[in-house]
Write a protein that holds these residues in place. Structure first.
Motif, short mmCIF file in Angstrom:
data_model
loop_
_atom_site.label_atom_id
_atom_site.label_comp_id
_atom_site.label_asym_id
_atom_site.label_seq_id
_atom_site.Cartn_x
_atom_site.Cartn_y
_atom_site.Cartn_z
N ILE A 166 0.85 -1.19 0.00
CA ILE A 166 0.00 0.00 0.00
C ILE A 166 0.89 1.24 0.00
O ILE A 166 1.88 1.31 0.71
CB ILE A 166 -0.93 0.02 1.23
CG1 ILE A 166 -2.10 -0.94 1.02
CG2 ILE A 166 -1.45 1.42 1.50
CD1 ILE A 166 -3.11 -0.93 2.15
N TYR A 167 0.49 2.21 -0.80
CA TYR A 167 1.20 3.49 -0.88
C TYR A 167 0.21 4.61 -0.59
O TYR A 167 -0.87 4.67 -1.20
CB TYR A 167 1.78 3.64 -2.27
CG TYR A 167 2.44 4.98 -2.59
CD1 TYR A 167 3.70 5.29 -2.10
CD2 TYR A 167 1.80 5.90 -3.41
CE1 TYR A 167 4.30 6.51 -2.43
CE2 TYR A 167 2.39 7.10 -3.75
CZ TYR A 167 3.64 7.40 -3.25
OH TYR A 167 4.24 8.59 -3.58
N HIS A 168 0.58 5.48 0.35
CA HIS A 168 -0.18 6.69 0.61
C HIS A 168 0.57 7.86 -0.02
O HIS A 168 1.79 8.00 0.19
CB HIS A 168 -0.34 6.93 2.12
CG HIS A 168 -1.07 5.82 2.83
ND1 HIS A 168 -2.44 5.68 2.79
CD2 HIS A 168 -0.61 4.81 3.61
CE1 HIS A 168 -2.80 4.63 3.50
NE2 HIS A 168 -1.71 4.08 4.01
N PHE A 169 -0.12 8.69 -0.75
CA PHE A 169 0.54 9.84 -1.36
C PHE A 169 1.16 10.70 -0.26
O PHE A 169 0.57 10.88 0.81
CB PHE A 169 -0.45 10.63 -2.21
CG PHE A 169 -0.93 9.86 -3.42
CD1 PHE A 169 -0.14 9.77 -4.56
CD2 PHE A 169 -2.15 9.19 -3.40
CE1 PHE A 169 -0.58 9.04 -5.66
CE2 PHE A 169 -2.59 8.46 -4.50
CZ PHE A 169 -1.80 8.39 -5.64
N PRO A 170 2.36 11.24 -0.50
CA PRO A 170 3.15 11.83 0.60
C PRO A 170 2.63 13.15 1.16
O PRO A 170 3.00 13.52 2.27
CB PRO A 170 4.54 12.02 -0.04
CG PRO A 170 4.29 12.05 -1.51
CD PRO A 170 3.12 11.16 -1.75
N ALA A 171 1.80 13.87 0.42
CA ALA A 171 1.25 15.14 0.92
C ALA A 171 -0.27 15.05 0.95
O ALA A 171 -0.86 14.07 0.48
CB ALA A 171 1.71 16.29 0.02
N ILE A 172 -0.91 16.06 1.52
CA ILE A 172 -2.37 16.10 1.52
C ILE A 172 -2.86 16.06 0.08
O ILE A 172 -2.48 16.91 -0.74
CB ILE A 172 -2.87 17.37 2.24
CG1 ILE A 172 -2.52 17.30 3.73
CG2 ILE A 172 -4.38 17.51 2.08
CD1 ILE A 172 -2.86 18.57 4.50
N ASP A 173 -3.69 15.07 -0.23
CA ASP A 173 -4.01 14.82 -1.63
C ASP A 173 -5.33 14.05 -1.75
O ASP A 173 -5.63 13.22 -0.88
CB ASP A 173 -2.88 14.01 -2.27
CG ASP A 173 -3.00 13.90 -3.78
OD1 ASP A 173 -2.59 14.84 -4.48
OD2 ASP A 173 -3.55 12.89 -4.26
N PRO A 174 -6.10 14.29 -2.81
CA PRO A 174 -7.35 13.53 -3.02
C PRO A 174 -7.12 12.03 -3.16
O PRO A 174 -8.05 11.25 -2.94
CB PRO A 174 -7.91 14.12 -4.31
CG PRO A 174 -7.31 15.47 -4.43
CD PRO A 174 -5.95 15.36 -3.81
N GLY A 175 -5.91 11.63 -3.51
CA GLY A 175 -5.61 10.21 -3.58
C GLY A 175 -5.60 9.52 -2.23
O GLY A 175 -5.60 8.28 -2.16
N ASN A 176 -5.62 10.32 -1.16
CA ASN A 176 -5.68 9.80 0.22
C ASN A 176 -7.06 10.04 0.84
O ASN A 176 -7.20 9.96 2.07
CB ASN A 176 -4.64 10.49 1.10
CG ASN A 176 -3.22 10.31 0.63
OD1 ASN A 176 -2.87 9.27 0.08
ND2 ASN A 176 -2.39 11.33 0.81
N LEU A 177 -8.04 10.35 0.05
CA LEU A 177 -9.33 10.80 0.56
C LEU A 177 -9.91 9.83 1.59
O LEU A 177 -9.99 8.63 1.36
CB LEU A 177 -10.32 10.95 -0.60
CG LEU A 177 -11.50 11.91 -0.40
CD1 LEU A 177 -11.01 13.34 -0.22
CD2 LEU A 177 -12.46 11.82 -1.57
N ILE A 178 -10.29 10.38 2.75
CA ILE A 178 -10.98 9.61 3.78
C ILE A 178 -12.47 9.68 3.51
O ILE A 178 -13.03 10.76 3.28
CB ILE A 178 -10.68 10.16 5.19
CG1 ILE A 178 -9.22 9.91 5.57
CG2 ILE A 178 -11.60 9.52 6.23
CD1 ILE A 178 -8.81 10.57 6.88
N LEU A 179 -13.14 8.54 3.54
CA LEU A 179 -14.58 8.46 3.34
C LEU A 179 -15.20 7.75 4.54
O LEU A 179 -14.82 6.62 4.86
CB LEU A 179 -14.90 7.71 2.04
CG LEU A 179 -14.41 8.40 0.76
CD1 LEU A 179 -14.53 7.46 -0.43
CD2 LEU A 179 -15.18 9.69 0.51
N SER A 180 -16.14 8.41 5.18
CA SER A 180 -16.76 7.86 6.39
C SER A 180 -17.84 6.85 6.07
O SER A 180 -18.55 6.97 5.07
CB SER A 180 -17.39 8.99 7.21
OG SER A 180 -16.44 9.94 7.62
N SER A 181 -17.99 5.89 6.95
CA SER A 181 -19.21 5.08 7.02
C SER A 181 -20.09 5.74 8.07
O SER A 181 -19.62 6.03 9.17
CB SER A 181 -18.89 3.64 7.42
OG SER A 181 -18.13 2.99 6.43
#
Length: 350
Positions: free
Chosen positions: A247-262
């Motif tokens: 798993i890779y998390h993009f290194p800066a604040i980015d939409p590719g790391n978007l948190i989505l709530s249940s």
């Protein structure tokens, strides 16, 4: 997942239930009262059945409250039932459906003390539903196909020509939510350009599980998906070190790391409002539902993140480490613009 896992879910959930008490649970079933034992909450849900079963069995063990559960419920069904809806509680997998119910005026406000048990920014800004779990968007990669140092630094970078034919994606609900986020924050023109790049340079594997499996097998170097699919596979294979992919998390604040709530909401039409609100309080309590989500194995928790401050998943880690943009989850109540654009571009059948 196959229903064959249900027996595992039940055993694991009940094993944790003894340690998943909370003030809310104790109140609901105090002194083993016959009133608590007779209480039944009807839950409509589109969440993974294993997680819902694990949570509800644990709450039953802690409080005596029982559940009727309808899986694969939809917003359209609840809207059609209206004031005659049988549901007391709706548990969503993604923020969009529960936000849509809130926007339609079908949810009762959540008790403020319950909302306060969750990290800021993950629940309804209007107080109509509360987050109880979360997933994040991630990039899977196969290090036999691409070095970590060569991975894109942002989601936007993945459509660069140098990555043509190297990444997979799927038109899932989370992909739709990401598209709607991009439309809201970057505008229609920039979002359309990005999606055209995805279409030209990526491979549509149709489902997130396929994205995971094809990256693991080396068919693709990378794949856009949700974090928990990878962790569930790792659990099935005996641990993260048994997988080739990572798993890779993009290194800066980015939409590719978007948190989505249940999200969890109480239906206005519910005749069981006090019991339903107590269940939401338990779901979001550190020593209630959050403890189960944090400590249960992936086949129960679905490797989702707990959302209470200071509570981390024993499987996937701490949500505070994810560099997601902050945004109003209620904005995902209407994703028609995203769905229309994806259909227009041929990225989704709609």
């Amino acid at each position: 997942m196959a229903r064959a896992t249900v027996a595992v879910v039940s055993t694991s959930a009940l094993a944790l239930a003894a340690g998943c008490g909370s003030d809310a649970g104790a109140t609901a079933g105090s002194s083993g009262s016959s009133k608590a034992a007779a209480t039944t909450i009807t839950v409509y849900t589109d969440q993974h059945a294993e997680l819902v079963e694990g949570l509800t069995k644990a709450y039953t063990a802690a409080s005596g409250v029982r559940f009727n559960i309808q899986n694969d419920a939809t917003v359209g069904q609840i809207q059609a039932e209206g004031s005659a809806a049988k549901a007391d509680v709706f548990l969503s997998e993604d923020p969009g459906p529960v936000a849509q119910l809130g926007s339609a005026g079908l949810l009762a406000p959540v008790d403020p003390t319950t909302l306060e048990q969750v990290r800021p920014g993950l629940s309804s800004g209007k107080g109509l539903w509360v987050a109880y779990a979360a997933r994040t968007r991630v990039l899977y990669y196969n290090p036999t196909k691409i070095a970590e140092s060569a991975l894109p630094k942002t989601l936007a970078d993945i459509v660069a020509l140098r990555y043509k034919g190297m990444f997979a994606w799927a038109p899932s609900g989370a992909f739709v939510a990401t598209t709607q986020y991009l439309l809201d924050t970057q505008g229609a023109a920039a979002t359309k350009t990005f999606l055209e790049g995805v279409q030209a340079n990526g491979i549509n594997e149709q489902k997130n599980g396929n994205v995971r499996d094809t990256v693991e097998a080396g068919k693709h170097a990378m794949g856009l998906s949700n974090h928990y699919y990878w962790w569930v596979l790792a659990g099935q294979k005996g641990g993260p070190d048994k997988l080739t992919s990572k798993i890779y998390h993009f290194p800066a604040i980015d939409p590719g790391n978007l948190i989505l709530s249940s999200g969890a909401g109480v239906l206005k039409s519910s005749q069981n409002q006090p019991a339903a609100q107590k269940f939401l309080a338990w779901l979001t309590a550190k020593d209630g539902g959050q403890k189960l989500i944090a400590g249960a194995p992936a086949e129960v928790s679905e490797a989702q993140y707990p959302v209470a401050p200071g509570v981390a998943s024993s499987v996937s880690g701490d949500l505070s480490e994810i560099k997601s943009p902050t945004f109003d989850m209620d904005s995902l109540a209407d994703s028609q613009q995203a769905e229309s654009l994806l259909k227009q571009l041929g990225l989704s059948k709609g």
